[in-house]
Design an enzyme around this catalytic site. Structure first.
Site, short mmCIF file in Angstrom:
data_model
loop_
_atom_site.label_atom_id
_atom_site.label_comp_id
_atom_site.label_asym_id
_atom_site.label_seq_id
_atom_site.Cartn_x
_atom_site.Cartn_y
_atom_site.Cartn_z
N GLU A 140 46.43 33.25 46.52
CA GLU A 140 45.13 33.87 46.78
C GLU A 140 44.78 34.86 45.67
OE1 GLU A 140 43.70 35.07 50.87
OE2 GLU A 140 44.34 37.02 50.06
N GLU A 202 36.13 39.92 58.05
CA GLU A 202 37.20 40.73 58.66
C GLU A 202 36.63 41.90 59.45
OE1 GLU A 202 41.31 43.08 57.35
OE2 GLU A 202 40.13 42.00 55.84
#
Length: 356
Positions: A140, A202
Site C-alpha cells: 500500500e 474511515e
C-alpha cells in the site's frame, strides 16, 4: 456440539483482510529490531515505548507509525513481522490473512524494493509452513506520495504475484491528495492480476465537519476497487450505500481502530450493523493491533454484540479474499465444517472487549 451450545470466540475460524503488518509489531520487538539494526529511538524501555502506543487521535497514530516503522530496514525484519503476527493471530482462529505493508516510505528512506518484497513474501511462506496460516500480501502507498513511486509499487507487486502478492492499495490522510491523482498508477493492476483495495471512508465526519462520504465516493470512482478498507462513512449516504452494494464491493471494517482514532465516539453507535443490514458484505479486522490493543477475537466479539454474526463475517471474508480458487475452496470447507453460533447468547469469550 449443537448451534445452541456455547462457542468460544477463539475457536471460530476467522478471515482477516484489514491488518497493517507494521502495525502488528509490539513495543519489545520494535526495540529489539532497532538494536539489531543499530538505530537509536527517542525512548529506551518497553514501558516508555508502550506509553507512546496509547493513541487517542489519528495524528497520534501517524506520529507513532513513523517512529516504529522506521526501524524496519532488512528482509529479516519484514519476514519476522509476518511470522510473529501469524503465530499470534492463529491463537484467535485466523486461517487466512491479507496483510498490508507499506513499501513506499521504506524506499524513500533508502531500503530497496526487492529487500522489502522478498522479506514480506518469505514471511508469508514461513507463516504457512510454521503456523498453518495462509497469508497473502497487499502493498500500500500513501496519499501524498509521488505518483511515480506508487506506479513503481504496483509494478513490483505484479512481479511478486506468484509469491503471494494479490492486491495493491493506498491509505493515509484521505484529504492529503485526491485519489484520482493516482488513477494512472493503479490502472495496470487488473492486468497484473492484482485487486485494488484502498483505504477510504474511515471518518464519517472530518474534524472540520466535512463528510467522509465525499472522499469515499471519489476513491470508488477513481480506482474501481474490489474492496474498501474502512468505508464506514457510506452509512450516512444511502445513494453511496447503493453504489457499493451494486458493485459488490466488500468493506473491511475495524471497530476498535475507529474508536481509538476518534472516527466514532461509541462502539454502540458503530455503523457496521447498518451496512451489513443494507446488504454490503463486511469483514472485521484489527487494523493495527499492537497500537490499538486489539485482536481478532475482540473484533469478532464486538461485531457479535452489534448483531453481526461470525458466519456472516467469515463468508464476507471469502467473498472479498483475493486468493486463488483453491484457497477459497479450502476456506469454504473450513466454514462448512464449523459449528457456528446462531445467537450472541451462545457466543462465549475470554477476549477483552469494549462494553457496548
Amino acid at each position: 456440539m449443537t448451534p445452541h451450545d456455547p462457542v468460544s470466540v477463539e475457536a471460530v475460524p476467522k478471515i482477516e483482510l484489514h491488518v497493517h503488518l507494521e502495525g502488528t509489531v509490539e513495543p519489545a520487538t520494535v526495540l529489539d529490531i532497532a538494536a539489531r539494526n543499530g538505530l537509536a529511538l527517542p525512548v529506551s524501555t518497553v514501558d516508555e515505548l508502550s506509553a507512546l502506543y496509547r493513541v487517542t487521535t489519528f495524528s497520534d497514530f501517524l506520529r507513532l507509525w513513523i517512529l516504529t516503522t522506521n526501524v524496519l530496514r532488512k528482509a529479516e525484519d519484514f519476514s519476522q513481522v509476518v511470522v510473529d503476527y501469524a503465530r499470534r493471530a492463529k491463537r484467535h482462529g485466523a486461517v487466512y490473512i491479507e496483510g498490508i505493508f507499506s513499501p513506499v516510505e521504506r524506499v524513500m528512506r533508502g531500503v530497496g524494493w526487492a529487500e522489502i518484497f522478498d522479506g514480506y513474501c518469505e514471511g508469508a511462506e514461513r507463516a504457512y509452513a510454521e503456523h498453518g496460516v495462509v497469508v497473502r500480501l497487499t502493498p500500500e502507498a500513501y496519499r501524498g506520495a509521488d505518483p511515480e513511486l506508487v506506479a513503481e509499487m504496483v509494478r513490483y507487486a505484479g512481479r511478486y504475484r506468484d509469491r503471494g502478492v494479490v492486491g495493491v492499495g493506498i491509505g493515509g490522510d484521505e484529504r492529503a491528495r485526491p485519489t484520482r491523482h493516482y488513477a494512472a498508477a493503479f490502472a495496470p493492476a487488473v492486468d497484473l492480476g492484482l485487486g485494488v483495495v484502498p483505504h477510504a471512508g474511515e471518518f464519517p465526519l472530518f474534524p472540520d465537519g466535512a463528510s467522509g462520504a465525499a472522499t469515499l465516493r471519489e476513491t470508488i470512482e477513481a480506482l474501481n476497487p474490489v474492496r474498501i478498507r474502512h468505508g464506514i462513512a457510506a452509512a450516512a449516504d444511502p445513494a453511496l450505500v447503493a453504489v457499493i452494494r451494486e458493485r459488490g464491493i466488500v468493506l473491511d471494517v475495524c471497530p476498535t481502530s475507529n474508536l481509538r482514532t476518534g472516527a466514532i465516539r461509541d462502539l454502540a453507535d458503530h455503523p457496521l450493523p447498518r451496512l451489513a443490514a443494507a446488504g454490503i458484505p463486511c469483514t472485521v479486522g484489527t487494523d493495527d493491533p499492537a497500537v490499538f490493543d486489539t485482536d481478532l477475537s475482540r473484533e469478532f466479539t464486538i461485531a457479535a454484540r452489534l448483531g453481526v454474526e461470525p458466519r456472516l463475517l467469515y463468508d464476507a471474508g471469502i467473498t472479498g479474499a483475493l486468493c486463488d480458487d483453491d484457497v477459497k475452496s479450502h476456506l469454504r470447507q473450513i466454514g462448512a465444517a464449523t459449528t457456528w453460533p446462531t445467537t450472541t447468547a451462545t457466543w462465549s469469550t475470554t477476549a477483552a472487549g469494549e462494553s457496548l
